[in-house]
Design an enzyme around this catalytic site. Structure first.
Site, mmCIF file in Angstrom:
data_model
loop_
_atom_site.group_PDB
_atom_site.id
_atom_site.type_symbol
_atom_site.label_atom_id
_atom_site.label_comp_id
_atom_site.label_asym_id
_atom_site.label_seq_id
_atom_site.Cartn_x
_atom_site.Cartn_y
_atom_site.Cartn_z
ATOM 1 N N ASP A 21 -1.699 -10.706 48.730
ATOM 2 C CA ASP A 21 -1.826 -9.353 49.255
ATOM 3 C C ASP A 21 -2.951 -9.213 50.282
ATOM 4 O OD1 ASP A 21 -1.011 -6.701 49.445
ATOM 5 O OD2 ASP A 21 -2.447 -6.019 47.948
ATOM 6 N N CYS A 39 19.009 -0.627 39.083
ATOM 7 C CA CYS A 39 18.565 0.764 38.933
ATOM 8 C C CYS A 39 19.712 1.691 38.529
ATOM 9 C CB CYS A 39 17.948 1.273 40.238
ATOM 10 S SG CYS A 39 16.303 0.628 40.576
ATOM 11 N N CYS A 79 19.938 5.903 37.788
ATOM 12 C CA CYS A 79 18.645 6.443 37.375
ATOM 13 C C CYS A 79 17.826 6.879 38.586
ATOM 14 C CB CYS A 79 17.875 5.389 36.590
ATOM 15 S SG CYS A 79 16.210 5.892 36.098
ATOM 16 N N CYS A 128 12.017 7.699 38.655
ATOM 17 C CA CYS A 128 10.826 7.480 39.484
ATOM 18 C C CYS A 128 10.776 8.447 40.655
ATOM 19 C CB CYS A 128 10.785 6.035 39.972
ATOM 20 S SG CYS A 128 12.190 5.535 40.997
ATOM 21 N N CYS A 168 2.144 10.039 49.505
ATOM 22 C CA CYS A 168 1.938 9.301 48.252
ATOM 23 C C CYS A 168 0.485 9.415 47.793
ATOM 24 C CB CYS A 168 2.326 7.847 48.465
ATOM 25 S SG CYS A 168 1.992 6.775 47.065
ATOM 26 N N CYS A 228 -1.833 6.183 41.603
ATOM 27 C CA CYS A 228 -0.934 7.051 40.832
ATOM 28 C C CYS A 228 0.091 6.155 40.156
ATOM 29 C CB CYS A 228 -0.249 8.053 41.761
ATOM 30 S SG CYS A 228 0.944 9.138 40.943
ATOM 31 N N CYS A 272 9.628 4.273 34.583
ATOM 32 C CA CYS A 272 10.758 3.353 34.766
ATOM 33 C C CYS A 272 11.318 2.922 33.414
ATOM 34 C CB CYS A 272 10.304 2.128 35.562
ATOM 35 S SG CYS A 272 11.617 0.896 35.796
#
Length: 392
Positions: free
Chosen positions: A141, A195, A198, A201, A221, A248, A255
């Protein structure tokens, strides 16, 4: 150019890598190639073109390298993706009801994951190089590498509707790292999307940061606003932040795949007890040396004391706790205009128009326009409209 090294016994090499990964504390290892994420590049280009990256200019500056791993290192033939589970042993959303305490994202309650993972990745990479004769490079990262699309291509998980990686074994709680190598290694199949219909999220997001499934507008966000955004947080999002002062977890925590996640090993990623639910009053009292000392070894240290106290002041304003008025008032004289402005806002939310007028008179005009604007809004009762989620 010389041909890429090919290990004679790929099965034994794979078993060796998996054993080394387990020994280093990783929970998943899969392999892909640099040319397996082509569609991710076009999605990233659209994300940047729409301005949804906000002030994260580094995403636009090295867009081509992010879109194509081969541009980052043309000699790479294989990419080993490794995942580390950091699933908490509690519901991380419970803290949102404790208004006078700070909600810190689960990943930041531990040591900086860059520090935890990079040394371990380097150890595995060095052993891979010694065994194969191949060159290796390690990324966590900190380079233009799109870890989530690569992890999906390698089969570790898939990018869910919240754009984060989801695993059938670990839910939404995974740190990712990669080893690029010139060795030709056998690859794994990509993971399919699980997913379904659903949208938990998407619906839980306090600021409606998802324009559509699988799309994120970082400018809305809370993780972006509290970590990446350096300036004044728009008034429309402040109430929605609640007591979230760093990151957050809402979209991750709801999930359904999390029910399969095993709690992360405490020995591997042990949360600091003093970061599970710290008192806002204590955080508001931190000056710069105290901030640096308190968050030594933590990813929170990277945002600096100014942004951190800005976030804590917004949480204080949302707390409804009048006991926080004295520490907030003290910050009206802070050296940072960002802190002074948020202190004004916090006091306006904690009530007492007469007290606001008195404080304004005692402090006088501020030299910074953004602070003056906060005073104007506080005295007139304007500019504090909270974001309200659209009806589903």
């Amino acid at each position: 150019m010389c041909a890429a090294p090919v290990h004679k016994d790929q099965g034994r090499l794979r078993a060796f890598l998996e054993a080394e990964a387990r020994a280093a504390g990783f929970d998943g290892l899969r392999i892909t190639r640099p040319d397996q994420v082509r569609e991710a590049g076009s999605r990233l280009a659209e994300f940047v073109a729409r301005g949804r990256h906000g002030t994260m200019q580094w995403m636009a500056d090295r867009l081509e390298q992010r879109a194509d791993p081969a541009r980052l290192w043309p000699q790479a033939r294989s990419i080993v993706m490794l995942a580390m589970n950091y699933a908490p042993g509690h519901d991380p959303l419970e803290i949102l009801e404790c208004k006078s305490r700070a909600a810190i994202s689960v990943y930041a309650q531990n040591r900086d994951y860059h520090d935890v993972m990079k040394g371990r990745l380097k150890t595995i990479a060095a052993k891979l190089a010694a065994r194969t004769g191949a060159d290796v490079k390690v990324f966590v990262d900190t380079a233009p590498v799109m870890e989530k699309p690569l992890a999906e291509a390698a089969g570790i998980g898939w990018q869910g509707k919240h754009t984060n990686l989801v695993s059938r074994e670990f839910g939404s709680w995974l740190f990712l790292g990669s080893i690029f190598t010139t060795a030709e290694l056998p690859t794994d199949e990509a993971e399919a999307d699980h997913c379904g219909s659903c949208r938990a999220c998407l619906d839980v997001c306090p600021t409606d940061a998802f324009p559509a499934p699988y799309q994120l507008d970082a400018r809305r966000c809370i993780s972006y606003l509290t970590i990446e955004h350096k300036g004044v947080i728009p008034a429309e999002f402040r109430a929605a932040m609640g007591n979230r002062i760093y990151g957050c977890d809402d979209c991750l925590a709801v999930c359904p795949w999390n029910k399969f996640a095993r709690r992360a090993s405490e020995a591997k990623l042990q949360a600091r007890e003093d970061l599970r639910a710290p008192e806002l009053a204590e955080l508001l009292a931190l000056d710069d040396p105290a901030f640096r000392a308190f968050f030594s070894g933590s990813p929170i240290k990277r945002i600096g004391r100014e942004r951190f106290v800005r976030n804590a002041l917004i949480a204080a304003g949302n707390s409804g706790d009048r006991r926080l008025v004295p520490p907030v008032e003290r910050l009206l004289a802070d050296d940072s205009p960002l802190v002074r402005g948020m202190a004004v806002w916090a006091l306006s939310q904690l009530g007492g128009s007469e007290r606001i007028a008195t404080l304004r008179a005692s402090h006088g005009p501020d030299s910074q326009a953004e602070v003056e604007e906060e005073w104007r809004c506080a005295l007139t009762g304007t500019g504090t409209t909270a974001w309200r989620k659209k009806a589903s």
